[in-house]
Design a protein around this motif. Structure first.
Motif, PDB file in Angstrom:
ATOM      1  N   ALA A 161       0.842  -1.193   0.000  1.00  0.00           N
ATOM      2  CA  ALA A 161       0.000   0.000   0.000  1.00  0.00           C
ATOM      3  C   ALA A 161       0.878   1.244   0.000  1.00  0.00           C
ATOM      4  CB  ALA A 161      -0.907   0.004   1.225  1.00  0.00           C
ATOM      5  N   GLN A 162       0.407   2.250  -0.692  1.00  0.00           N
ATOM      6  CA  GLN A 162       1.196   3.466  -0.751  1.00  0.00           C
ATOM      7  C   GLN A 162       1.005   4.284   0.516  1.00  0.00           C
ATOM      8  OE1 GLN A 162      -0.876   4.737  -4.313  1.00  0.00           O
ATOM      9  NE2 GLN A 162      -1.617   6.562  -3.274  1.00  0.00           N
ATOM     10  N   SER A 163       2.012   5.062   0.861  1.00  0.00           N
ATOM     11  CA  SER A 163       1.933   5.918   2.039  1.00  0.00           C
ATOM     12  C   SER A 163       2.825   7.128   1.845  1.00  0.00           C
ATOM     13  CB  SER A 163       2.340   5.158   3.307  1.00  0.00           C
ATOM     14  OG  SER A 163       3.706   4.799   3.246  1.00  0.00           O
ATOM     15  N   VAL A 164       2.550   8.165   2.603  1.00  0.00           N
ATOM     16  CA  VAL A 164       3.334   9.392   2.559  1.00  0.00           C
ATOM     17  C   VAL A 164       3.632   9.811   3.992  1.00  0.00           C
ATOM     18  CG1 VAL A 164       3.378  11.811   1.873  1.00  0.00           C
ATOM     19  CG2 VAL A 164       2.261  10.121   0.404  1.00  0.00           C
ATOM     20  N   THR A 165       4.879  10.151   4.243  1.00  0.00           N
ATOM     21  CA  THR A 165       5.287  10.595   5.569  1.00  0.00           C
ATOM     22  C   THR A 165       5.880  11.988   5.480  1.00  0.00           C
ATOM     23  OG1 THR A 165       5.790   8.329   6.243  1.00  0.00           O
ATOM     24  CG2 THR A 165       6.717  10.104   7.568  1.00  0.00           C
ATOM     25  N   GLN A 166       5.335  12.872   6.271  1.00  0.00           N
ATOM     26  CA  GLN A 166       5.920  14.198   6.441  1.00  0.00           C
ATOM     27  C   GLN A 166       6.382  14.261   7.895  1.00  0.00           C
ATOM     28  OE1 GLN A 166       2.355  16.167   4.040  1.00  0.00           O
ATOM     29  NE2 GLN A 166       3.942  17.682   4.493  1.00  0.00           N
ATOM     30  N   PRO A 167       7.655  14.069   8.132  1.00  0.00           N
ATOM     31  CA  PRO A 167       8.131  13.882   9.509  1.00  0.00           C
ATOM     32  C   PRO A 167       8.060  15.130  10.376  1.00  0.00           C
ATOM     33  CG  PRO A 167       9.952  13.874   7.951  1.00  0.00           C
ATOM     34  CD  PRO A 167       8.719  13.899   7.140  1.00  0.00           C
ATOM     35  N   GLN A 198      -8.101   7.074  -9.525  1.00  0.00           N
ATOM     36  CA  GLN A 198      -6.750   7.120  -8.997  1.00  0.00           C
ATOM     37  C   GLN A 198      -6.818   7.181  -7.476  1.00  0.00           C
ATOM     38  OE1 GLN A 198      -4.971  10.665 -10.598  1.00  0.00           O
ATOM     39  NE2 GLN A 198      -6.398  12.048  -9.615  1.00  0.00           N
ATOM     40  N   LYS A 199      -5.858   6.577  -6.848  1.00  0.00           N
ATOM     41  CA  LYS A 199      -5.785   6.614  -5.382  1.00  0.00           C
ATOM     42  C   LYS A 199      -4.826   7.728  -4.994  1.00  0.00           C
ATOM     43  CE  LYS A 199      -4.794   3.844  -1.287  1.00  0.00           C
ATOM     44  NZ  LYS A 199      -6.075   4.183  -0.628  1.00  0.00           N
ATOM     45  N   VAL A 200      -5.285   8.631  -4.190  1.00  0.00           N
ATOM     46  CA  VAL A 200      -4.477   9.767  -3.742  1.00  0.00           C
ATOM     47  C   VAL A 200      -4.255   9.639  -2.245  1.00  0.00           C
ATOM     48  CG1 VAL A 200      -4.257  12.265  -3.650  1.00  0.00           C
ATOM     49  CG2 VAL A 200      -5.561  11.205  -5.505  1.00  0.00           C
ATOM     50  N   THR A 201      -3.012   9.633  -1.849  1.00  0.00           N
ATOM     51  CA  THR A 201      -2.667   9.548  -0.427  1.00  0.00           C
ATOM     52  C   THR A 201      -1.926  10.809  -0.029  1.00  0.00           C
ATOM     53  OG1 THR A 201      -2.490   7.145  -0.573  1.00  0.00           O
ATOM     54  CG2 THR A 201      -1.475   8.205   1.326  1.00  0.00           C
ATOM     55  N   PHE A 202      -2.425  11.466   1.003  1.00  0.00           N
ATOM     56  CA  PHE A 202      -1.810  12.695   1.495  1.00  0.00           C
ATOM     57  C   PHE A 202      -0.985  12.420   2.750  1.00  0.00           C
ATOM     58  CE2 PHE A 202      -3.592  16.149  -0.967  1.00  0.00           C
ATOM     59  CZ  PHE A 202      -4.716  15.582  -1.542  1.00  0.00           C
ATOM     60  N   GLY A 203       0.083  13.196   2.914  1.00  0.00           N
ATOM     61  CA  GLY A 203       0.769  13.213   4.193  1.00  0.00           C
ATOM     62  C   GLY A 203      -0.062  13.995   5.200  1.00  0.00           C
ATOM     63  N   THR A 204       0.394  13.994   6.437  1.00  0.00           N
ATOM     64  CA  THR A 204      -0.361  14.641   7.501  1.00  0.00           C
ATOM     65  C   THR A 204      -0.106  16.138   7.579  1.00  0.00           C
ATOM     66  OG1 THR A 204       1.371  13.971   9.033  1.00  0.00           O
ATOM     67  CG2 THR A 204      -0.606  12.595   8.944  1.00  0.00           C
ATOM     68  N   GLY A 205       0.795  16.630   6.744  1.00  0.00           N
ATOM     69  CA  GLY A 205       1.000  18.065   6.655  1.00  0.00           C
ATOM     70  C   GLY A 205       2.111  18.592   7.542  1.00  0.00           C
ATOM     71  N   THR A 206       2.702  19.695   7.112  1.00  0.00           N
ATOM     72  CA  THR A 206       3.698  20.436   7.887  1.00  0.00           C
ATOM     73  C   THR A 206       3.254  21.887   7.964  1.00  0.00           C
ATOM     74  OG1 THR A 206       5.539  19.025   7.186  1.00  0.00           O
ATOM     75  CG2 THR A 206       6.089  21.221   8.027  1.00  0.00           C
ATOM     76  N   TYR A 259       7.882   8.845   0.628  1.00  0.00           N
ATOM     77  CA  TYR A 259       6.745   8.086   0.158  1.00  0.00           C
ATOM     78  C   TYR A 259       7.103   6.610   0.086  1.00  0.00           C
ATOM     79  CZ  TYR A 259       9.297   7.741  -4.181  1.00  0.00           C
ATOM     80  OH  TYR A 259      10.263   7.462  -5.103  1.00  0.00           O
ATOM     81  N   SER A 260       6.063   5.824   0.051  1.00  0.00           N
ATOM     82  CA  SER A 260       6.209   4.392  -0.159  1.00  0.00           C
ATOM     83  C   SER A 260       5.254   3.998  -1.266  1.00  0.00           C
ATOM     84  CB  SER A 260       5.877   3.621   1.126  1.00  0.00           C
ATOM     85  OG  SER A 260       5.861   2.232   0.896  1.00  0.00           O
ATOM     86  N   TYR A 261       5.833   3.511  -2.355  1.00  0.00           N
ATOM     87  CA  TYR A 261       5.005   3.141  -3.506  1.00  0.00           C
ATOM     88  C   TYR A 261       5.807   2.191  -4.372  1.00  0.00           C
ATOM     89  CZ  TYR A 261       2.085   3.576  -7.655  1.00  0.00           C
ATOM     90  OH  TYR A 261       1.281   3.308  -8.721  1.00  0.00           O
ATOM     91  N   GLY A 262       5.161   1.174  -4.921  1.00  0.00           N
ATOM     92  CA  GLY A 262       5.857   0.129  -5.624  1.00  0.00           C
ATOM     93  C   GLY A 262       6.407   0.508  -6.980  1.00  0.00           C
TER      94      GLY A 262
END
Lengths: 112, 116
Positions: free
Chosen positions: B1-7, B102-110, B25-28
């Motif tokens: 599964a795709q993911s986005v990280t905004q640390p 399309q699947k859109v994945t957002f980070g949690t924001g900065t 991001y994590s995506y294949g």
């Protein structure tokens, strides 16, 4: 050029009352349409998306529903609002796959 | 599964200083990547996008981002921050699915704060 309209901008509703938020897109046809909710500190949560008239997919079970009665119209509804439905609701559109989302200005919903 | 990280949840910079907002991001497969900006009480505005080709992409308002496949990163940069840049910034990854969706994945924001 394409524009997206979302209304109302703010809304205060009592618990148990119905809800109807409307979103329309101009300047394009057959867009993908989306409803997101943004709660404080929780980022953007996809609620519903639609790839065509009458085609609605739900991402999470909830107290809300969506409808797409026309190609460029997307409506978010509820029969009975809960306190937890409070938040900032964003409508967005995109072309088909692999294109950016374009957002409306949002609706701030407060359920009291 | 795709993911986005905004640390970084919150960043404070001085006006005129340089800025870098991190996104991993994590995506294949090769991702489609975006950066958005949100002012308080407003919707999200697209800053820039990466689909393919040149890994350094230019956006609006003087922003740029660099795609680094080896680091799975798409960091947003600006050489000199203006007070009007204070806002919340979201990174997103998009993957095409069947049926035109399309699947859109957002980070949690900065959240960016700019101080004089």
């Amino acid at each position: 050029s394409q524009t997206i309209h979302q209304w109302p901008a703010t809304l205060v509703q009592p618990v148990g009352s119905p809800l109807s938020l409307e979103c329309t897109v101009e300047g394009t046809s057959n867009p993908n349409l989306y409803w997101y909710r943004q709660a404080a500190g929780r980022g953007l949560q996809l609620l519903f998306y639609s790839v065509g008239i009458g085609q609605i997919s739900s991402e999470v079970p909830q107290n809300l529903s969506a409808s797409r009665p026309q190609d460029r119209q997307f409506i978010l509804s509820s029969k009975k609002l809960l306190l937890s439905d409070s938040g900032f609701y964003l409508c967005a559109w995109s072309y088909r796959a692999s294109s950016p989302l374009h957002f409306g200005n949002g609706t701030r919903l407060t359920v009291t | 599964a795709q993911s986005v990280t905004q640390p970084d949840i919150h960043i404070t910079v001085s006006e005129g200083a340089s800025l870098e907002l991190r996104c991993n991001y994590s995506y294949g497969a090769t991702p489609y990547l975006f950066w958005y900006v949100q002012s308080p009480g407003q919707g999200l505005q697209l800053l820039l996008k990466y689909f393919s080709g040149d890994t350094l992409v230019q956006g609006i308002k003087g922003f740029e981002a660099e795609f680094k496949r080896s680091q799975s990163s798409f960091n947003l940069r600006k050489p000199s921050v203006h007070w009007s840049d204070a806002a919340e910034y979201f990174c997103a990854v998009v993957s095409p699915l069947s049926g035109g969706y399309q699947k859109v994945t957002f980070g949690t924001g900065t959240k960016l704060q700019v101080i004089p």
